[in-house]
Design a protein around this motif. Structure first.
Motif, mmCIF file in Angstrom:
data_model
loop_
_atom_site.group_PDB
_atom_site.id
_atom_site.type_symbol
_atom_site.label_atom_id
_atom_site.label_comp_id
_atom_site.label_asym_id
_atom_site.label_seq_id
_atom_site.Cartn_x
_atom_site.Cartn_y
_atom_site.Cartn_z
ATOM 1 N N LYS A 138 3.772 -13.640 1.547
ATOM 2 C CA LYS A 138 2.943 -12.851 2.069
ATOM 3 C C LYS A 138 3.517 -12.301 3.443
ATOM 4 O O LYS A 138 3.403 -11.113 3.776
ATOM 5 C CB LYS A 138 1.785 -13.639 2.741
ATOM 6 C CG LYS A 138 0.676 -14.198 1.773
ATOM 7 C CD LYS A 138 -0.461 -13.379 1.891
ATOM 8 C CE LYS A 138 -1.319 -13.375 0.713
ATOM 9 N NZ LYS A 138 -1.596 -14.531 -0.003
ATOM 10 N N GLU B 216 3.729 -8.296 4.083
ATOM 11 C CA GLU B 216 3.131 -7.732 5.594
ATOM 12 C C GLU B 216 3.949 -6.507 6.118
ATOM 13 O O GLU B 216 3.600 -5.681 6.727
ATOM 14 C CB GLU B 216 2.714 -8.870 6.468
ATOM 15 C CG GLU B 216 1.618 -9.749 6.002
ATOM 16 C CD GLU B 216 0.200 -9.020 6.081
ATOM 17 O OE1 GLU B 216 -0.616 -9.130 5.328
ATOM 18 O OE2 GLU B 216 0.420 -7.759 6.915
ATOM 19 N N HIS B 217 5.306 -6.947 5.931
ATOM 20 C CA HIS B 217 6.017 -5.735 6.900
ATOM 21 C C HIS B 217 6.222 -4.477 6.123
ATOM 22 O O HIS B 217 6.581 -3.601 6.975
ATOM 23 C CB HIS B 217 7.514 -6.767 7.049
ATOM 24 C CG HIS B 217 7.258 -7.872 8.158
ATOM 25 N ND1 HIS B 217 7.005 -7.378 9.362
ATOM 26 C CD2 HIS B 217 7.687 -9.058 8.021
ATOM 27 C CE1 HIS B 217 6.929 -8.689 10.009
ATOM 28 N NE2 HIS B 217 7.615 -9.582 9.213
ATOM 29 N N GLU C 82 8.075 -1.313 4.247
ATOM 30 C CA GLU C 82 9.077 -1.034 4.009
ATOM 31 C C GLU C 82 9.740 -0.537 5.116
ATOM 32 O O GLU C 82 9.063 0.017 5.864
ATOM 33 C CB GLU C 82 9.414 0.066 2.869
ATOM 34 C CG GLU C 82 9.069 1.571 3.330
ATOM 35 C CD GLU C 82 7.630 1.827 3.287
ATOM 36 O OE1 GLU C 82 7.067 1.234 2.846
ATOM 37 O OE2 GLU C 82 7.426 3.155 3.642
ATOM 38 N N LYS D 166 13.738 4.308 5.143
ATOM 39 C CA LYS D 166 13.352 5.302 4.481
ATOM 40 C C LYS D 166 14.451 5.693 3.760
ATOM 41 O O LYS D 166 15.658 5.907 4.085
ATOM 42 C CB LYS D 166 12.963 6.172 5.537
ATOM 43 C CG LYS D 166 11.268 6.210 6.029
ATOM 44 C CD LYS D 166 10.928 7.605 6.325
ATOM 45 C CE LYS D 166 9.537 7.577 7.037
ATOM 46 N NZ LYS D 166 8.847 6.415 6.771
ATOM 47 N N LEU E 167 1.651 14.302 7.260
ATOM 48 C CA LEU E 167 0.999 13.133 7.628
ATOM 49 C C LEU E 167 0.801 11.938 6.814
ATOM 50 O O LEU E 167 1.085 10.887 7.439
ATOM 51 C CB LEU E 167 -0.424 13.465 8.452
ATOM 52 C CG LEU E 167 -0.462 13.988 9.798
ATOM 53 C CD1 LEU E 167 -2.080 14.285 10.181
ATOM 54 C CD2 LEU E 167 0.069 12.887 10.728
ATOM 55 N N ALA E 168 0.481 12.225 5.629
ATOM 56 C CA ALA E 168 -0.052 11.186 4.654
ATOM 57 C C ALA E 168 1.240 10.539 4.323
ATOM 58 O O ALA E 168 1.178 9.615 3.604
ATOM 59 C CB ALA E 168 -0.705 11.736 3.286
ATOM 60 N N ARG F 121 3.605 9.292 5.987
ATOM 61 C CA ARG F 121 4.229 8.432 7.111
ATOM 62 C C ARG F 121 4.271 6.987 6.302
ATOM 63 O O ARG F 121 2.999 6.476 6.414
ATOM 64 C CB ARG F 121 3.785 8.583 8.450
ATOM 65 C CG ARG F 121 3.885 9.850 8.991
ATOM 66 C CD ARG F 121 5.339 10.142 9.604
ATOM 67 N NE ARG F 121 5.910 11.425 9.456
ATOM 68 C CZ ARG F 121 6.918 11.405 8.848
ATOM 69 N NH1 ARG F 121 7.577 10.357 8.452
ATOM 70 N NH2 ARG F 121 7.434 12.559 8.495
ATOM 71 N N THR G 207 -5.603 7.189 0.147
ATOM 72 C CA THR G 207 -5.017 8.347 1.087
ATOM 73 C C THR G 207 -5.209 9.762 0.133
ATOM 74 O O THR G 207 -5.350 10.958 0.491
ATOM 75 C CB THR G 207 -3.673 7.985 1.184
ATOM 76 O OG1 THR G 207 -3.476 6.919 2.035
ATOM 77 C CG2 THR G 207 -3.205 9.407 2.275
ATOM 78 N N LEU H 107 -6.885 13.243 1.075
ATOM 79 C CA LEU H 107 -6.236 14.523 1.107
ATOM 80 C C LEU H 107 -6.909 15.444 0.294
ATOM 81 O O LEU H 107 -6.955 16.960 0.643
ATOM 82 C CB LEU H 107 -4.784 14.206 0.529
ATOM 83 C CG LEU H 107 -3.536 15.209 1.001
ATOM 84 C CD1 LEU H 107 -3.742 15.126 2.613
ATOM 85 C CD2 LEU H 107 -2.263 14.755 0.398
ATOM 86 N N ILE I 104 -6.404 10.291 7.636
ATOM 87 C CA ILE I 104 -4.834 10.209 6.892
ATOM 88 C C ILE I 104 -4.031 9.786 7.805
ATOM 89 O O ILE I 104 -3.004 8.921 7.365
ATOM 90 C CB ILE I 104 -4.687 11.805 6.405
ATOM 91 C CG1 ILE I 104 -5.681 11.877 5.399
ATOM 92 C CG2 ILE I 104 -3.268 11.454 5.985
ATOM 93 C CD1 ILE I 104 -5.413 13.161 4.790
ATOM 94 N N ARG I 105 -3.940 10.138 9.252
ATOM 95 C CA ARG I 105 -2.805 9.810 10.039
ATOM 96 C C ARG I 105 -2.572 8.324 10.261
ATOM 97 O O ARG I 105 -1.452 7.972 10.271
ATOM 98 C CB ARG I 105 -3.329 10.384 11.312
ATOM 99 C CG ARG I 105 -1.851 10.518 12.334
ATOM 100 C CD ARG I 105 -2.700 10.768 13.567
ATOM 101 N NE ARG I 105 -3.349 9.764 14.309
ATOM 102 C CZ ARG I 105 -2.831 8.586 15.015
ATOM 103 N NH1 ARG I 105 -1.584 8.700 15.102
ATOM 104 N NH2 ARG I 105 -3.692 7.526 15.167
ATOM 105 N N ARG J 84 -1.428 5.199 9.393
ATOM 106 C CA ARG J 84 -0.800 4.415 8.328
ATOM 107 C C ARG J 84 -0.055 3.244 9.104
ATOM 108 O O ARG J 84 -0.334 3.291 10.227
ATOM 109 C CB ARG J 84 0.151 5.120 7.596
ATOM 110 C CG ARG J 84 -0.283 6.128 6.414
ATOM 111 C CD ARG J 84 -0.763 5.287 5.453
ATOM 112 N NE ARG J 84 0.272 4.961 4.477
ATOM 113 C CZ ARG J 84 0.540 5.265 3.261
ATOM 114 N NH1 ARG J 84 -0.516 6.116 2.820
ATOM 115 N NH2 ARG J 84 1.414 5.171 2.370
ATOM 116 N N HIS K 118 5.377 1.398 12.010
ATOM 117 C CA HIS K 118 6.678 0.484 11.854
ATOM 118 C C HIS K 118 7.341 0.043 13.353
ATOM 119 O O HIS K 118 7.341 0.939 14.346
ATOM 120 C CB HIS K 118 7.867 1.113 11.297
ATOM 121 C CG HIS K 118 7.409 1.513 9.992
ATOM 122 N ND1 HIS K 118 7.191 0.547 8.834
ATOM 123 C CD2 HIS K 118 7.262 2.642 9.308
ATOM 124 C CE1 HIS K 118 6.830 1.319 7.777
ATOM 125 N NE2 HIS K 118 6.784 2.439 8.036
#
Lengths: 184, 233
Positions: A2, A6-7, A9, A12, A181-182, A184, B148, B152, B227-228, B230, B233
């Motif tokens: 788990k 959770e973290h 990727e 990139k 935007l999607a 990210r 998503t 979109l 959508i923004r 997510r 990190h």
């Protein structure tokens, strides 16, 4: 298990970063094209001035864009959208350099949508007037003024093309920003 | 008596975990309490990470926020359906015949007589139909906050239909403006002097259309905002 899921990727892939930069560059190019379109429309409509060689005692046969308030609104709307697009060029360049900017992308989408509404309103109101100028209206007894004012009519009809092109480009830009935007 | 190292309480473990699963993502399906503890630790750590970089307004769970936006989106869609349908119907049924007539000219006004009004009625009908058809997509966005692709697609369709509606509203507004004030230069007579009811109806319909356009702009903004958010990190 788990914990690792959770973290998510954390690194990139270079391909996805390249695609993000490609989207931002495409956005910048489309912005330039839209600037040219709206500027050309505003100038073409704003410099209309036709005076017919004959005149009667009561009517002066002169046609300008300021005679019809809708065409004035068209020129003003295109000018505002052109100014906005020029002012948003730095923001677009920032998106190419720093792909992680989220709030600025959201702000850009909101302003793009508002400007899309403005340019669409200006372009279609002017299109309604141009249609009336070409065809007239039998029921309301409105004469088609294009019969007399040839070059004025051609000018105002041609200036619509740039504005409608800028409208399509703005839709594409909003879509690009939403996809960016999607991702990210 | 020796106590076991890990105490497994089936009732205490399952109830808050079930509530957490219902309100947040579907991916965490806890089976044991050790799994619950790890999932709870994971969500709190991601929540802490989310809280650190966000301004005050947006500090909440990502999925709860998206769900809240999706509910408002649904409500706004239902709210925008009224003005568009009302505008289409009121312009479509605007039919005024004056009691005076001459030999050549019949004083009769319908939306058919103006091309812009025909486009206006059609565009409003299309927008009303689109709003009804997009309600299931909006419901899907409420139930599954991580969809998503659907968001979109909905955003793209919203942009196109908003554009269509603005175009129709602006064209009708241009004609209504001419009908109210005419144009001295083009020798166009303001027909609202005679056709009162027709004029009032179409003017009201144009106002309703622009209200619906405003709702659409808010819908687009909220869709992009949903959508923004997510994973940060």
């Amino acid at each position: 298990m788990k914990g690792t899921s959770e973290h998510g990727e954390t690194s990139k892939a270079p391909l996805s970063r390249g695609v993000s930069k490609g989207l931002s560059v495409l956005d910048l190019i489309l912005r330039f094209i839209a600037i040219i379109g709206t500027l050309a429309s505003a100038i073409a409509m704003g410099t209309t001035n036709e005076t017919l060689p004959f005149f009667t005692q009561f009517i002066r046969f002169k046609a300008q864009y300021s005679d019809l308030p809708t065409l004035t609104f068209f020129v003003i709307a295109n000018s505002i959208v052109c100014a906005y697009l020029i002012l948003s060029l730095p923001l677009s360049i920032v998106h190419i350099i720093r792909s992680k900017a989220k709030f600025s992308r959201l702000l850009l989408i909101f302003l793009d949508a508002a400007m899309l509404a403005l340019v669409t309103a200006g372009a279609s109101a002017a299109a309604a007037i141009v249609y009336l100028a070409h065809k007239g209206n039998v029921r309301a007894n409105w004469l088609a003024i294009c019969q007399q004012f040839d070059s004025f009519c051609e000018r105002i009809s041609g200036s619509l093309i740039g504005s409608f092109g800028a409208m399509v480009i703005l839709i594409l830009m909003i879509l690009l920003s939403a996809i960016a935007l999607a991702r990210r | 008596m020796s106590e076991p190292a890990t105490v497994i309480h089936m009732d205490d473990g399952k109830a808050p975990a079930a509530a957490a699963a219902a309100s947040s993502s579907y991916a965490t399906a806890p089976t044991t309490t050790t799994g619950d503890a790890a999932a709870a630790a994971g969500t709190t750590s991601s929540n802490n990470k989310a809280r650190r970089g966000l301004p005050l307004l947006l500090r909440s769970g990502a999925d709860g926020f998206r769900r809240c936006l999706a509910v408002i989106d649904f409500v706004l869609r239902v709210a925008a359906f009224g003005p568009t349908l009302a505008a289409a119907i009121s312009t479509g049924t605007a039919d005024e015949r004056l009691s005076v007539f001459t030999q050549f000219f019949q004083f009769h006004a319908r939306f058919d007589d103006f091309t812009a009004f025909t486009f206006f009625v059609v565009a409003n009908a299309v927008a009303a139909g689109y709003l009804v058809l997009s309600l299931p997509f909006s419901a899907v966005c409420i139930l599954r906050p991580k969809a998503t692709g659907a968001r979109l697609f909905l955003l793209l369709c919203d942009v196109v239909v908003m554009c269509l509606l603005t175009s129709a509203g602006a064209a009708a507004a241009a004609i209504v403006y001419l009908a109210h004030w005419g144009s001295r230069r083009a020798n166009w007579v303001p027909i609202c002097m005679q056709f009162h009811g027709f004029c009032q109806r179409t003017s009201g319909a144009v106002v309703a259309t622009f209200l619906a356009v405003l709702v659409f702009v808010v819908l687009i903004f909220m869709g992009a905002g949903a959508i923004r958010r997510r994973r940060h990190h």
